[in-house]
Design a protein around this motif. Structure first.
Motif, PDB file in Angstrom:
ATOM      1  N   PRO A  47      32.508  33.587  35.170  1.00 29.59           N
ATOM      2  CA  PRO A  47      33.419  34.132  34.263  1.00 29.59           C
ATOM      3  C   PRO A  47      34.655  33.201  34.160  1.00 29.59           C
ATOM      4  CG  PRO A  47      33.797  35.365  36.381  1.00 29.59           C
ATOM      5  CD  PRO A  47      32.358  34.461  36.442  1.00 29.59           C
ATOM      6  N   HIS A  48      35.048  33.335  32.863  1.00 31.14           N
ATOM      7  CA  HIS A  48      36.342  32.374  32.466  1.00 31.14           C
ATOM      8  C   HIS A  48      37.373  33.289  32.370  1.00 31.14           C
ATOM      9  CE1 HIS A  48      32.624  29.745  31.641  1.00 31.14           C
ATOM     10  NE2 HIS A  48      33.794  28.697  32.079  1.00 31.14           N
ATOM     11  N   LEU A  49      38.646  32.796  32.426  1.00 29.85           N
ATOM     12  CA  LEU A  49      39.773  33.619  32.194  1.00 29.85           C
ATOM     13  C   LEU A  49      39.813  34.219  30.857  1.00 29.85           C
ATOM     14  CD1 LEU A  49      42.484  34.297  33.900  1.00 29.85           C
ATOM     15  CD2 LEU A  49      43.462  32.247  32.827  1.00 29.85           C
ATOM     16  N   SER A  50      39.304  33.477  29.930  1.00 31.03           N
ATOM     17  CA  SER A  50      39.510  34.000  28.596  1.00 31.03           C
ATOM     18  C   SER A  50      38.588  35.266  28.313  1.00 31.03           C
ATOM     19  CB  SER A  50      39.050  32.816  27.580  1.00 31.03           C
ATOM     20  OG  SER A  50      37.867  32.282  27.914  1.00 31.03           O
ATOM     21  N   ASP A  51      37.556  35.692  29.366  1.00 29.46           N
ATOM     22  CA  ASP A  51      36.576  36.828  29.320  1.00 29.46           C
ATOM     23  C   ASP A  51      37.603  37.963  29.523  1.00 29.46           C
ATOM     24  OD1 ASP A  51      34.497  35.616  28.699  1.00 29.46           O
ATOM     25  OD2 ASP A  51      33.927  35.048  30.950  1.00 29.46           O
ATOM     26  N   PHE A  52      38.764  37.763  30.008  1.00 33.99           N
ATOM     27  CA  PHE A  52      39.487  39.048  30.324  1.00 33.99           C
ATOM     28  C   PHE A  52      40.524  39.393  29.054  1.00 33.99           C
ATOM     29  CE2 PHE A  52      37.884  37.482  34.399  1.00 33.99           C
ATOM     30  CZ  PHE A  52      37.515  38.639  35.101  1.00 33.99           C
ATOM     31  N   ASP A  55      46.305  41.132  29.003  1.00 34.81           N
ATOM     32  CA  ASP A  55      47.188  41.578  30.075  1.00 34.81           C
ATOM     33  C   ASP A  55      46.449  41.239  31.605  1.00 34.81           C
ATOM     34  OD1 ASP A  55      48.756  42.788  28.406  1.00 34.81           O
ATOM     35  OD2 ASP A  55      48.200  44.774  28.689  1.00 34.81           O
ATOM     36  N   GLU A  56      45.171  41.401  31.406  1.00 36.24           N
ATOM     37  CA  GLU A  56      44.311  41.005  32.521  1.00 36.24           C
ATOM     38  C   GLU A  56      44.603  39.488  32.902  1.00 36.24           C
ATOM     39  OE1 GLU A  56      41.065  44.403  31.828  1.00 36.24           O
ATOM     40  OE2 GLU A  56      40.585  42.160  31.609  1.00 36.24           O
ATOM     41  N   GLN A  57      44.601  38.668  31.925  1.00 33.81           N
ATOM     42  CA  GLN A  57      44.980  37.137  32.123  1.00 33.81           C
ATOM     43  C   GLN A  57      46.239  36.835  32.890  1.00 33.81           C
ATOM     44  OE1 GLN A  57      43.849  34.442  28.994  1.00 33.81           O
ATOM     45  NE2 GLN A  57      42.348  36.073  28.002  1.00 33.81           N
ATOM     46  N   PRO A  85      41.944  42.661  38.218  1.00 37.19           N
ATOM     47  CA  PRO A  85      42.356  43.768  37.802  1.00 37.19           C
ATOM     48  C   PRO A  85      41.138  44.781  37.309  1.00 37.19           C
ATOM     49  CG  PRO A  85      42.416  42.343  36.038  1.00 37.19           C
ATOM     50  CD  PRO A  85      41.928  41.677  37.344  1.00 37.19           C
ATOM     51  N   PHE A  86      40.301  45.027  38.400  1.00 39.82           N
ATOM     52  CA  PHE A  86      38.994  45.796  38.268  1.00 39.82           C
ATOM     53  C   PHE A  86      39.451  47.310  37.666  1.00 39.82           C
ATOM     54  CE2 PHE A  86      36.450  43.362  41.346  1.00 39.82           C
ATOM     55  CZ  PHE A  86      35.989  42.727  40.360  1.00 39.82           C
ATOM     56  N   SER A  87      40.246  47.822  38.164  1.00 36.05           N
ATOM     57  CA  SER A  87      41.057  48.941  37.598  1.00 36.05           C
ATOM     58  C   SER A  87      40.999  49.191  35.911  1.00 36.05           C
ATOM     59  CB  SER A  87      42.139  49.638  37.955  1.00 36.05           C
ATOM     60  OG  SER A  87      43.276  48.768  37.681  1.00 36.05           O
ATOM     61  N   ALA A  88      41.447  47.919  35.327  1.00 32.68           N
ATOM     62  CA  ALA A  88      41.347  47.699  34.085  1.00 32.68           C
ATOM     63  C   ALA A  88      40.214  47.395  33.265  1.00 32.68           C
ATOM     64  CB  ALA A  88      42.370  46.788  33.764  1.00 32.68           C
ATOM     65  N   LEU A  89      39.032  47.182  34.114  1.00 32.16           N
ATOM     66  CA  LEU A  89      37.668  46.774  33.238  1.00 32.16           C
ATOM     67  C   LEU A  89      37.049  47.994  33.380  1.00 32.16           C
ATOM     68  CD1 LEU A  89      37.031  43.652  35.767  1.00 32.16           C
ATOM     69  CD2 LEU A  89      37.880  43.839  33.470  1.00 32.16           C
ATOM     70  N   GLN A  90      36.121  48.167  32.348  1.00 33.39           N
ATOM     71  CA  GLN A  90      35.391  49.399  32.009  1.00 33.39           C
ATOM     72  C   GLN A  90      34.105  49.196  32.990  1.00 33.39           C
ATOM     73  OE1 GLN A  90      34.411  48.939  27.833  1.00 33.39           O
ATOM     74  NE2 GLN A  90      36.351  49.621  27.030  1.00 33.39           N
ATOM     75  N   GLN A  91      33.693  50.398  33.547  1.00 30.59           N
ATOM     76  CA  GLN A  91      32.520  50.285  34.298  1.00 30.59           C
ATOM     77  C   GLN A  91      31.481  50.126  33.231  1.00 30.59           C
ATOM     78  OE1 GLN A  91      31.910  50.841  37.430  1.00 30.59           O
ATOM     79  NE2 GLN A  91      33.741  50.896  38.259  1.00 30.59           N
ATOM     80  N   PHE A 104      30.882  45.226  36.118  1.00 29.59           N
ATOM     81  CA  PHE A 104      32.165  45.426  35.521  1.00 29.59           C
ATOM     82  C   PHE A 104      32.018  44.911  34.221  1.00 29.59           C
ATOM     83  CE2 PHE A 104      33.132  45.221  40.029  1.00 29.59           C
ATOM     84  CZ  PHE A 104      33.689  46.594  40.243  1.00 29.59           C
ATOM     85  N   ARG A 105      32.489  45.407  33.135  1.00 30.57           N
ATOM     86  CA  ARG A 105      32.414  44.784  31.895  1.00 30.57           C
ATOM     87  C   ARG A 105      33.559  44.390  31.445  1.00 30.57           C
ATOM     88  NH1 ARG A 105      27.704  44.579  28.772  1.00 30.57           N
ATOM     89  NH2 ARG A 105      27.271  46.509  29.394  1.00 30.57           N
ATOM     90  N   CYS A 106      33.729  42.903  31.037  1.00 31.95           N
ATOM     91  CA  CYS A 106      34.953  42.306  30.951  1.00 31.95           C
ATOM     92  C   CYS A 106      35.311  42.604  29.489  1.00 31.95           C
ATOM     93  CB  CYS A 106      34.806  40.642  30.645  1.00 31.95           C
ATOM     94  SG  CYS A 106      34.841  39.987  32.352  1.00 31.95           S
ATOM     95  N   ALA A 107      36.572  42.199  28.993  1.00 32.08           N
ATOM     96  CA  ALA A 107      37.134  42.628  27.542  1.00 32.08           C
ATOM     97  C   ALA A 107      36.181  41.737  26.626  1.00 32.08           C
ATOM     98  CB  ALA A 107      38.518  42.188  27.433  1.00 32.08           C
ATOM     99  N   SER A 108      35.836  40.690  27.013  1.00 29.01           N
ATOM    100  CA  SER A 108      34.935  39.854  26.251  1.00 29.01           C
ATOM    101  C   SER A 108      33.354  40.375  26.083  1.00 29.01           C
ATOM    102  CB  SER A 108      34.687  38.406  26.705  1.00 29.01           C
ATOM    103  OG  SER A 108      33.889  38.572  27.954  1.00 29.01           O
ATOM    104  N   GLY A 109      33.191  41.527  26.871  1.00 31.07           N
ATOM    105  CA  GLY A 109      31.775  42.031  26.827  1.00 31.07           C
ATOM    106  C   GLY A 109      30.783  41.316  27.769  1.00 31.07           C
ATOM    107  N   GLN A 110      31.167  40.460  28.554  1.00 27.76           N
ATOM    108  CA  GLN A 110      30.505  39.878  29.833  1.00 27.76           C
ATOM    109  C   GLN A 110      30.359  41.016  30.765  1.00 27.76           C
ATOM    110  OE1 GLN A 110      28.966  36.989  29.792  1.00 27.76           O
ATOM    111  NE2 GLN A 110      30.173  35.339  28.781  1.00 27.76           N
ATOM    112  N   LEU A 111      29.152  40.945  31.404  1.00 25.05           N
ATOM    113  CA  LEU A 111      28.979  41.969  32.468  1.00 25.05           C
ATOM    114  C   LEU A 111      29.102  41.002  33.849  1.00 25.05           C
ATOM    115  CD1 LEU A 111      27.940  44.896  33.114  1.00 25.05           C
ATOM    116  CD2 LEU A 111      25.702  43.900  33.234  1.00 25.05           C
ATOM    117  N   LEU A 112      29.985  41.504  34.723  1.00 22.20           N
ATOM    118  CA  LEU A 112      30.111  40.949  35.993  1.00 22.20           C
ATOM    119  C   LEU A 112      29.719  41.609  37.077  1.00 22.20           C
ATOM    120  CD1 LEU A 112      33.960  39.839  35.847  1.00 22.20           C
ATOM    121  CD2 LEU A 112      31.869  38.816  34.793  1.00 22.20           C
ATOM    122  N   ARG A 113      29.048  41.072  38.048  1.00 33.21           N
ATOM    123  CA  ARG A 113      28.571  41.691  39.113  1.00 33.21           C
ATOM    124  C   ARG A 113      28.542  40.822  40.510  1.00 33.21           C
ATOM    125  NH1 ARG A 113      23.370  42.893  37.188  1.00 33.21           N
ATOM    126  NH2 ARG A 113      24.510  45.202  36.909  1.00 33.21           N
TER     127      ARG A 113
END
Ligand SMILES: [Zn+2]
Length: 309
Positions: A47-52, A55-57, A85-91, A104-113
């Protein structure tokens, strides 16, 4: 091999700087690493910082991310899971609930695991595999070096060197890199190579390998390991290539070694389950991610003869 990432360029110069939007977020917890995954595909990306979100960045950039290394222009920065800031990420969506690790789903839509670090083996792209290995090597070293071995006080990353420094006594702790050897023993008159199966988890035929011990040269290590594990004496040694292997903090040095004298094997029962001589025709094409299998492949194709002069 994994470290061969051209046309990309790996930069291990230690040049810490503030984290930017296009830099990669490295979050390693034990032997798990947070990566972008795609359903039905084993390839991953960092993930890149811009995926968040914006506020999260800000939150991540303010939580003291630790510079590790760069590939091309992209810096890789270690961030602890507590800082994210996982609390701010959508499950992630329910269809991912069957997966072993939380997603976790990033603001950019990337799925992190969180993925096992071993996922590097499944990457079609060496740059990603190499980044996972080096990131794991550095973050696991930092995790093991949080306290000073001399006085027990807390350490912190040194501002100018890739080192951890004790806050009380100034002791410097550098990354641990252990030299080890992989040895392709060849019986030149009969055009055969020696392969062995260990007793550990890795139960495939591979090369004799082992760590360089204190007080010995790399060449002495080659002769000692081969004699200890299979009872063979060696003639000329021919250095081949080396490989960083961050999974076990190793710098592996590869050799072709000529058999000298008897080809009879005497196995070290505590280490070796089976060892055999193989002709070139008995070998099938091997994946060349690791130095060990690259040596075997160089024997199979005959490329090794160039290294025996
Ligand atoms: Zn100390």
């Amino acid at each position: 091999m994994i470290q061969d990432i051209a046309p990309h360029v790996f930069h291990n110069e230690y040049l810490p700087r503030p984290m930017g939007a296009t830099d990669a977020v490295v979050c390693c917890e034990d032997s798990q690493i947070l990566l972008n995954v795609t359903a039905g595909d084993t390839s991953v990306t960092f993930p890149h910082l811009s995926d968040f979100s914006a506020d999260e960045q800000v939150h991540i950039a303010n939580s003291n991310p630790q510079y590790l290394f760069s590939i091309d222009e992209t810096g890789y920065f270690s961030v602890s899971a507590q800082q994210l800031p996982f609390s701010a990420l959508q499950q992630a969506q329910p269809q991912d609930a069957s997966q072993l690790q939380p997603a976790f789903r990033c603001a950019s839509g990337q799925l992190l695991r969180f993925c096992p670090v071993q996922i590097f083996r499944q990457q079609p792209d060496n740059a990603t595999a190499h980044a996972i290995m080096v990131a794991y090597h550095l973050t696991s070293w930092m995790a093991r070096s949080r306290f000073c071995g001399r006085c027990g006080a807390k350490t912190a990353p040194h501002p100018k060197e890739r080192a951890m420094q004790c806050s009380a006594c100034g002791n410097l702790i550098y990354p641990q890199i252990s030299p080890a050897v992989a040895v392709a023993v060849v019986d030149l008159p009969n055009d055969r190579i020696l392969l062995a199966k260990g007793l550990g988890e890795f139960r495939k035929f591979a090369l004799i390998a082992g760590f360089v011990e204190i007080g010995e040269t790399v060449e002495e290590c080659v002769r000692r390991e081969v004699f200890e594990e299979v009872g063979l004496k060696l003639g000329a040694l021919h250095y081949y290539k080396s490989q960083p292997w961050g999974l076990t903090s190793i710098e592996m040095l590869g050799f072709f070694a000529e058999l000298s004298g008897s080809d009879a094997l005497r196995l070290q029962e505590t280490e070796i389950a089976e060892a055999r001589w193989f002709s070139r025709e008995q070998l099938s094409e091997a994946p060349v991610q690791s130095l060990s299998f690259t040596l075997i492949e160089a024997f199979r194709t005959g490329e090794y003869l160039r290294y025996l002069k």
